[in-house]
Design an enzyme around this catalytic site. Sequence first.
Site, PDB file in Angstrom:
ATOM      1  N   HIS A 114       0.917  -1.138  -0.006  1.00  0.00           N
ATOM      2  CA  HIS A 114       0.090   0.117   0.039  1.00  0.00           C
ATOM      3  C   HIS A 114       0.885   1.079   0.053  1.00  0.00           C
ATOM      4  O   HIS A 114       1.741   1.519   0.978  1.00  0.00           O
ATOM      5  CB  HIS A 114      -0.973  -0.014   1.183  1.00  0.00           C
ATOM      6  N   ARG A 116      -0.545   4.454  -0.921  1.00  0.00           N
ATOM      7  CA  ARG A 116      -1.554   5.541  -0.655  1.00  0.00           C
ATOM      8  C   ARG A 116      -1.491   6.385  -1.713  1.00  0.00           C
ATOM      9  O   ARG A 116      -1.086   6.049  -2.884  1.00  0.00           O
ATOM     10  CB  ARG A 116      -1.155   6.114   0.913  1.00  0.00           C
ATOM     11  N   LYS A 209      -7.898  -7.087  -7.926  1.00  0.00           N
ATOM     12  CA  LYS A 209      -8.039  -7.442  -6.247  1.00  0.00           C
ATOM     13  C   LYS A 209      -9.297  -7.473  -5.810  1.00  0.00           C
ATOM     14  O   LYS A 209     -10.387  -6.727  -6.226  1.00  0.00           O
ATOM     15  CB  LYS A 209      -7.357  -6.411  -5.510  1.00  0.00           C
ATOM     16  N   HIS A 246      -8.389 -10.841  -0.726  1.00  0.00           N
ATOM     17  CA  HIS A 246      -8.385 -10.729   0.642  1.00  0.00           C
ATOM     18  C   HIS A 246      -9.325 -11.795   1.139  1.00  0.00           C
ATOM     19  O   HIS A 246     -10.509 -11.792   1.126  1.00  0.00           O
ATOM     20  CB  HIS A 246      -8.878  -9.384   0.943  1.00  0.00           C
ATOM     21  N   LEU A 332      -5.819  -6.155   9.916  1.00  0.00           N
ATOM     22  CA  LEU A 332      -7.082  -7.271   9.450  1.00  0.00           C
ATOM     23  C   LEU A 332      -6.296  -7.662   8.166  1.00  0.00           C
ATOM     24  O   LEU A 332      -5.774  -6.956   7.147  1.00  0.00           O
ATOM     25  CB  LEU A 332      -8.274  -6.303   8.961  1.00  0.00           C
ATOM     26  N   HIS A 364      -0.429   4.293   8.044  1.00  0.00           N
ATOM     27  CA  HIS A 364      -1.607   5.220   8.648  1.00  0.00           C
ATOM     28  C   HIS A 364      -0.812   6.241   9.588  1.00  0.00           C
ATOM     29  O   HIS A 364      -0.012   5.949  10.411  1.00  0.00           O
ATOM     30  CB  HIS A 364      -2.792   4.517   9.389  1.00  0.00           C
ATOM     31  N   ALA A 376      -6.691   0.046  10.626  1.00  0.00           N
ATOM     32  CA  ALA A 376      -6.004  -1.126  10.610  1.00  0.00           C
ATOM     33  C   ALA A 376      -4.982  -1.096   9.705  1.00  0.00           C
ATOM     34  O   ALA A 376      -4.938  -0.523   8.569  1.00  0.00           O
ATOM     35  CB  ALA A 376      -6.997  -2.488  10.247  1.00  0.00           C
TER      36      ALA A 376
END
Length: 462
Positions: A114, A116, A209, A246, A332, A364, A376
């Site tokens: 990730h 962002r 995804k 996922h 998660l 985050h 998460a």
Amino acid sequence: GGKQQGRKAVAHGGSGKGARRGRRKRGANGLGAVGSGDGTGHGCGTASSVQGRQLPGAWRRFRPRTSARDDAIIGGAPIRPNGFVHHGPMDGVSAYHCTMDTLTLRTPDDWHLHLRDGAALHSVVAASARQFGRAIIMPNLRPPITTVAEATAYRDRIRLALDEAVGRGEISQAQAASFRPLMTLYLTEKTSVDEIRQAAAGDVVTAVKLYPAGATTNSDAGVRAIDRVIPVLEAMAEAGMPLLVHGEVTDPDVDIFDREAVFIDRVMIPLRTRLPQLKVVFEHITTRQAAEYIKTDSAEPGMLGATITPQHLLYNRNAIFTGGLRPHWYCLPVLKREIHRTALVEVATSGDPRFFLGTDSAPHARALKEVGNGCAGCYTGPHALELYAWAFEAAGALDKLDAFASLHGARFYGRAPNTGTITLKRQDWAIPESLPFAGTEIVPLAAGETLHWQVVGEGRSA
């Protein structure tokens, strides 16, 4: 006896009292759950010693096990007095080379990342480009990346962020130019067959995804019923486009710790029975059931794979609660019981090419973690490879890290291994307590703890 009890007290939160020769000292309380904000998550924290190495919170200098001739053993190979462990190919293309103090690998890839967008992207992209040659980029932005045009624009923003990181001196020009963001589309119930065919015909989109709606960060636009996207999945199978999953159900009646195992029975098995030619990656697996499902699958090679995060190799669910609720270690899918962590270590270090590296690094800001309804996500971008080295050394399997990190994923995706290398040195260093992030700050996984491997110099060679 005490020796066996000591062996079981690893990175979990339990305390082992095995004899010293059992290579487990008394364990520190485990820490560490994490979540993949923005996409998927994982855990982390502090734990007890594993095969001679203390996990965070109880770190001590590595003491290799010894044979009757006082030869240390790492990864099953004796270390002679000159410190030489192994030099030579594990297979036809391995670049693995290890001594007591250095570890050189072929440049690895991150098959789940990730980054962002906006200021956050500019804050984190250099950390991954220093260690990895390629990365599968998750599409769960807000709004999500659902079309080839959006994926292309996002890729261009990543490239711009890399160039600006060069200007700030964070990475070299060669690293920026050679880092390849491999883009993905976010599957929704409105995704069209034509969009999939356009993606398969181009060179921007690598995979699609699947987020079950509500399973993780920014997954509200995800799929609520798999039957609604079967035509799209059929088109993907026909085109050879991988589906990245996922793997958790979102049924509120299913315990959060059971959602991955239930997903296998309810969704994964029926889906792959219906579409056996669909290429699938079971992402960031966290359970013994998922590991066994991959191991025992009878599909032809290259049809089913799985990524594993460093957090899930190092910690069990005790880490989430040690000393209180730890928001920077919430993720998660959540961390699971110790039997699941050990099953993941077993398959990751087995040499099975169906298992490969995927950090699920999910940044985050501190303020979004330290609140009543925290996000998460676990940020491991700056020190991911060092964490994997720690996990593989703890398992006595440093010689298997090169294939897991640099070869298996490339082979699954039909790509040549990277040509560069990256070297880690055995030296203690402290993970920063926080890092600058989009005008504020971010807390990396295991902040303030000591790692015993560190990437040398500027990172990977291009």
